[in-house]
Design an enzyme around this catalytic site. Structure first.
Site, PDB file in Angstrom:
ATOM      1  N   ALA A  69      -8.462   0.243  -4.971  1.00  0.00           N
ATOM      2  CA  ALA A  69      -8.277  -0.631  -6.510  1.00  0.00           C
ATOM      3  C   ALA A  69      -8.066  -1.892  -6.740  1.00  0.00           C
ATOM      4  O   ALA A  69      -5.930  -1.466  -6.379  1.00  0.00           O
ATOM      5  CB  ALA A  69      -8.290   0.275  -8.067  1.00  0.00           C
ATOM      6  N   GLY A 112      -9.071   3.188  -2.862  1.00  0.00           N
ATOM      7  CA  GLY A 112     -10.133   2.775  -3.014  1.00  0.00           C
ATOM      8  C   GLY A 112     -10.436   2.601  -1.998  1.00  0.00           C
ATOM      9  O   GLY A 112     -12.460   2.294  -1.688  1.00  0.00           O
ATOM     10  N   GLU A 115     -12.016   5.399   0.234  1.00  0.00           N
ATOM     11  CA  GLU A 115     -12.981   5.649  -0.583  1.00  0.00           C
ATOM     12  C   GLU A 115     -14.044   5.051  -0.066  1.00  0.00           C
ATOM     13  O   GLU A 115     -15.147   5.706  -0.207  1.00  0.00           O
ATOM     14  CB  GLU A 115     -12.659   5.809  -2.616  1.00  0.00           C
ATOM     15  CG  GLU A 115     -11.497   6.841  -1.838  1.00  0.00           C
ATOM     16  CD  GLU A 115     -11.087   7.155  -3.379  1.00  0.00           C
ATOM     17  OE1 GLU A 115     -10.450   5.596  -4.343  1.00  0.00           O
ATOM     18  OE2 GLU A 115     -10.905   7.636  -4.328  1.00  0.00           O
ATOM     19  N   GLU A 135      -2.238   7.057  -4.430  1.00  0.00           N
ATOM     20  CA  GLU A 135      -2.743   6.889  -5.675  1.00  0.00           C
ATOM     21  C   GLU A 135      -1.262   7.560  -6.069  1.00  0.00           C
ATOM     22  O   GLU A 135      -1.623   6.815  -7.564  1.00  0.00           O
ATOM     23  CB  GLU A 135      -3.987   7.256  -6.294  1.00  0.00           C
ATOM     24  CG  GLU A 135      -4.992   6.126  -5.961  1.00  0.00           C
ATOM     25  CD  GLU A 135      -5.918   6.829  -4.497  1.00  0.00           C
ATOM     26  OE1 GLU A 135      -5.351   7.068  -3.500  1.00  0.00           O
ATOM     27  OE2 GLU A 135      -6.708   6.068  -4.601  1.00  0.00           O
TER      28      GLU A 135
HETATM   29  C1  HXC Z   1      -3.401  -5.321  -6.405  1.00  0.00           C
HETATM   30  C2  HXC Z   1      -2.343  -5.766  -4.215  1.00  0.00           C
HETATM   31  C3  HXC Z   1      -2.801  -4.949  -3.974  1.00  0.00           C
HETATM   32  C4  HXC Z   1      -3.603  -3.676  -4.773  1.00  0.00           C
HETATM   33  C5  HXC Z   1      -2.194  -5.502  -2.079  1.00  0.00           C
HETATM   34  N1  HXC Z   1      -1.939  -6.462  -3.159  1.00  0.00           N
HETATM   35  N2  HXC Z   1      -2.766  -4.281  -2.379  1.00  0.00           N
HETATM   36  N3  HXC Z   1      -3.461  -6.639  -5.554  1.00  0.00           N
HETATM   37  N4  HXC Z   1      -3.987  -4.415  -5.743  1.00  0.00           N
HETATM   38  N5  HXC Z   1      -4.348  -2.285  -4.396  1.00  0.00           N
HETATM   39  C6  HXC Z   1      -1.474  -7.600  -3.188  1.00  0.00           C
HETATM   40  C7  HXC Z   1      -0.382  -7.500  -2.931  1.00  0.00           C
HETATM   41  O1  HXC Z   1      -0.160  -7.785  -5.026  1.00  0.00           O
HETATM   42  C8  HXC Z   1       0.348  -8.695  -2.759  1.00  0.00           C
HETATM   43  O2  HXC Z   1      -0.356  -9.836  -3.534  1.00  0.00           O
HETATM   44  C9  HXC Z   1      -0.346  -8.866  -1.350  1.00  0.00           C
HETATM   45  O3  HXC Z   1      -2.101  -8.835  -1.940  1.00  0.00           O
HETATM   46  C10 HXC Z   1      -0.384  -8.318  -0.211  1.00  0.00           C
HETATM   47  O4  HXC Z   1       0.026  -7.541  -0.171  1.00  0.00           O
HETATM   48  P1  HXC Z   1       2.591  -6.658   0.138  1.00  0.00           P
HETATM   49  O5  HXC Z   1       2.071  -5.672  -0.423  1.00  0.00           O
HETATM   50  O6  HXC Z   1       2.440  -8.042  -0.351  1.00  0.00           O
HETATM   51  O7  HXC Z   1       1.255  -6.636   1.655  1.00  0.00           O
HETATM   52  P2  HXC Z   1       2.497  -5.747   2.372  1.00  0.00           P
HETATM   53  O8  HXC Z   1       3.964  -6.133   2.441  1.00  0.00           O
HETATM   54  O9  HXC Z   1       2.022  -6.113   4.252  1.00  0.00           O
HETATM   55  O10 HXC Z   1       1.906  -4.373   2.095  1.00  0.00           O
HETATM   56  C11 HXC Z   1       0.854  -4.027   2.552  1.00  0.00           C
HETATM   57  C12 HXC Z   1       0.597  -2.778   1.980  1.00  0.00           C
HETATM   58  C13 HXC Z   1       1.248  -3.202  -0.553  1.00  0.00           C
HETATM   59  C14 HXC Z   1       1.574  -1.036   2.056  1.00  0.00           C
HETATM   60  C15 HXC Z   1      -0.679  -2.438   1.797  1.00  0.00           C
HETATM   61  O11 HXC Z   1       0.383  -4.003  -0.427  1.00  0.00           O
HETATM   62  C16 HXC Z   1       0.585  -1.410  -0.818  1.00  0.00           C
HETATM   63  O12 HXC Z   1       0.654  -0.444  -1.125  1.00  0.00           O
HETATM   64  N6  HXC Z   1      -0.729  -1.761  -1.799  1.00  0.00           N
HETATM   65  C17 HXC Z   1      -0.968  -1.184  -2.563  1.00  0.00           C
HETATM   66  C18 HXC Z   1      -2.102   0.324  -1.810  1.00  0.00           C
HETATM   67  C19 HXC Z   1      -2.001   0.970  -2.904  1.00  0.00           C
HETATM   68  O13 HXC Z   1      -1.487   1.661  -4.218  1.00  0.00           O
HETATM   69  N7  HXC Z   1      -4.361   1.614  -2.633  1.00  0.00           N
HETATM   70  C20 HXC Z   1      -4.426   2.228  -3.791  1.00  0.00           C
HETATM   71  C21 HXC Z   1      -4.499   1.554  -5.116  1.00  0.00           C
HETATM   72  S1  HXC Z   1      -5.257   2.855  -6.758  1.00  0.00           S
HETATM   73  P3  HXC Z   1       1.295 -10.719  -4.220  1.00  0.00           P
HETATM   74  O14 HXC Z   1       0.616 -11.832  -5.053  1.00  0.00           O
HETATM   75  O15 HXC Z   1       1.544  -9.917  -5.437  1.00  0.00           O
HETATM   76  O16 HXC Z   1       2.451 -11.186  -3.088  1.00  0.00           O
HETATM   77  C22 HXC Z   1      -6.870   2.999  -6.055  1.00  0.00           C
HETATM   78  C23 HXC Z   1      -7.389   3.836  -7.266  1.00  0.00           C
HETATM   79  C24 HXC Z   1      -8.694   4.268  -6.836  1.00  0.00           C
HETATM   80  O17 HXC Z   1      -7.101   2.646  -5.583  1.00  0.00           O
HETATM   81  C25 HXC Z   1      -9.716   4.742  -7.938  1.00  0.00           C
HETATM   82  C26 HXC Z   1     -10.880   4.297  -8.120  1.00  0.00           C
HETATM   83  C27 HXC Z   1     -11.874   2.760  -8.101  1.00  0.00           C
END
Ligand code: HXC
Length: 261
Positions: A69, A112, A115, A135
């Site tokens: 998400a 997400g 999921e 998460e």
């Molecule tokens: C918003 C995101 C994002 C996310 C990545 N980006 N994941 N933005 N939401 N979930 C953005 C980063 O902010 C960044 O933009 C760009 O994408 C590249 O990401 P980086 O982090 O610089 O890349 P990298 O170092 O290669 O790391 C990749 C990654 C990391 C390991 C996937 O981005 C990460 O941990 N992302 C979050 C993963 C996560 O926690 N997902 C669960 C979310 S909660 P900028 O502009 O900032 O440089 C969820 C709940 C679902 O999903 C509930 C139901 C709907």
């Protein structure tokens, strides 16, 4: 591929009888904002209703299927906004798709994104695919079925470790645990998934739809109820022209000419 339409963050593209929906938000690793989810679900529903489409295919990019998400969008949300926005109901609509949905997953399938992959009926994974439910690292829990579908898919022990301790599964582990159908080279993951979807799309539509429904219900019903449900759908296939054609063609030793009815 023919007929390409750009819907900003979500691309749609019909390839023969396969309706392809592609998440296209590379700057955020395909993070599933409300707007991306709305477009993605609408696109899948559109192909679900399209009589010329027999199978749906959902994909992202080689680097990311979806990194979850959109965290930046969710940060300030309140429970009331979450409940009233309709955001989560979009996920219920994915569950109601009647045509088979194949996922072509490469790179990150986190939160997400994992999921969403699990909403697919079959998954073709590139060797770079990574599945995880991180998460709890950001103070929340999987909210779109992760605790339920992942546990059913890989069992309690691995699901607990992924959700509580951040374990990620690589493609091969995901295959060994039954989360995905096959692992293929990253250069060809989309083509392999498309070939699988095209094979499904070539089959008689009524039988495919009823078969999907029966398998989906297997997760909810007791064996007794499931067998009774299956039998009713089995009887129903005998009302379809394609059942008559399929069996007649077998007897006449020729290829069937299915009409989808
Ligand atoms: C918003 C995101 C994002 C996310 C990545 N980006 N994941 N933005 N939401 N979930 C953005 C980063 O902010 C960044 O933009 C760009 O994408 C590249 O990401 P980086 O982090 O610089 O890349 P990298 O170092 O290669 O790391 C990749 C990654 C990391 C390991 C996937 O981005 C990460 O941990 N992302 C979050 C993963 C996560 O926690 N997902 C669960 C979310 S909660 P900028 O502009 O900032 O440089 C969820 C709940 C679902 O999903 C509930 C139901 C709907």
């Amino acid at each position: 591929m023919n007929e390409t339409m750009l819907r900003d963050e979500v691309l749609i593209d019909k390839s023969g009888a396969v309706g392809v929906v592609r998440i296209n938000r590379p700057q955020a690793l395909n993070a599933l904002s409300f707007s991306v989810m709305e477009k993605l679900v609408a696109a899948l529903e559109m192909y679900d209703q399209d009589a010329a489409v027999g199978c749906l295919l959902l994909t992202g990019s080689e680097r990311a299927f979806a990194a979850g998400a959109d965290i930046k969008e969710l940060e300030a949300a309140t429970p009331v906004e979450m409940a009233l926005s309709g955001r989560m109901e979009l996920w219920d609509r994915l569950r109601r798709l009647r045509k088979p949905l194949v996922g072509a997953v490469s790179g990150f399938a986190l939160g997400g994104g994992c999921e969403l992959a699990m909403c697919c009926d079959m998954i073709v994974a590139s060797e770079t695919a990574v599945f995880g439910q991180p998460e709890t690292d950001i103070g929340t829990i999987p909210g779109a079925g992760g605790t339920q579908r992942l546990t059913r898919a890989v069992g309690k022990a691995v699901a607990m470790e992924m959700i509580l301790a951040g374990r990620r599964l690589g493609a091969r582990e995901a295959l060994a645990l039954g989360l995905v159908n096959r692992v293929v080279p990253s250069e060809s993951f989309f083509e392999e998934a498309l070939a699988l979807a095209a094979a499904v799309a070539a089959k008689p539509a009524v039988a495919v739809r009823l078969a999907k429904e029966a398998v989906v219900r297997a997760g909810d019903l007791s064996l007794e109820e499931g067998l009774a449900f299956e039998r009713k759908l089995f009887y129903l296939t005998f009302a379809s022209a394609d059942q008559k054609e399929g069996m007649k063609a077998f007897r006449e030793k020729r290829r069937p000419a299915f009409t989808g009815s």
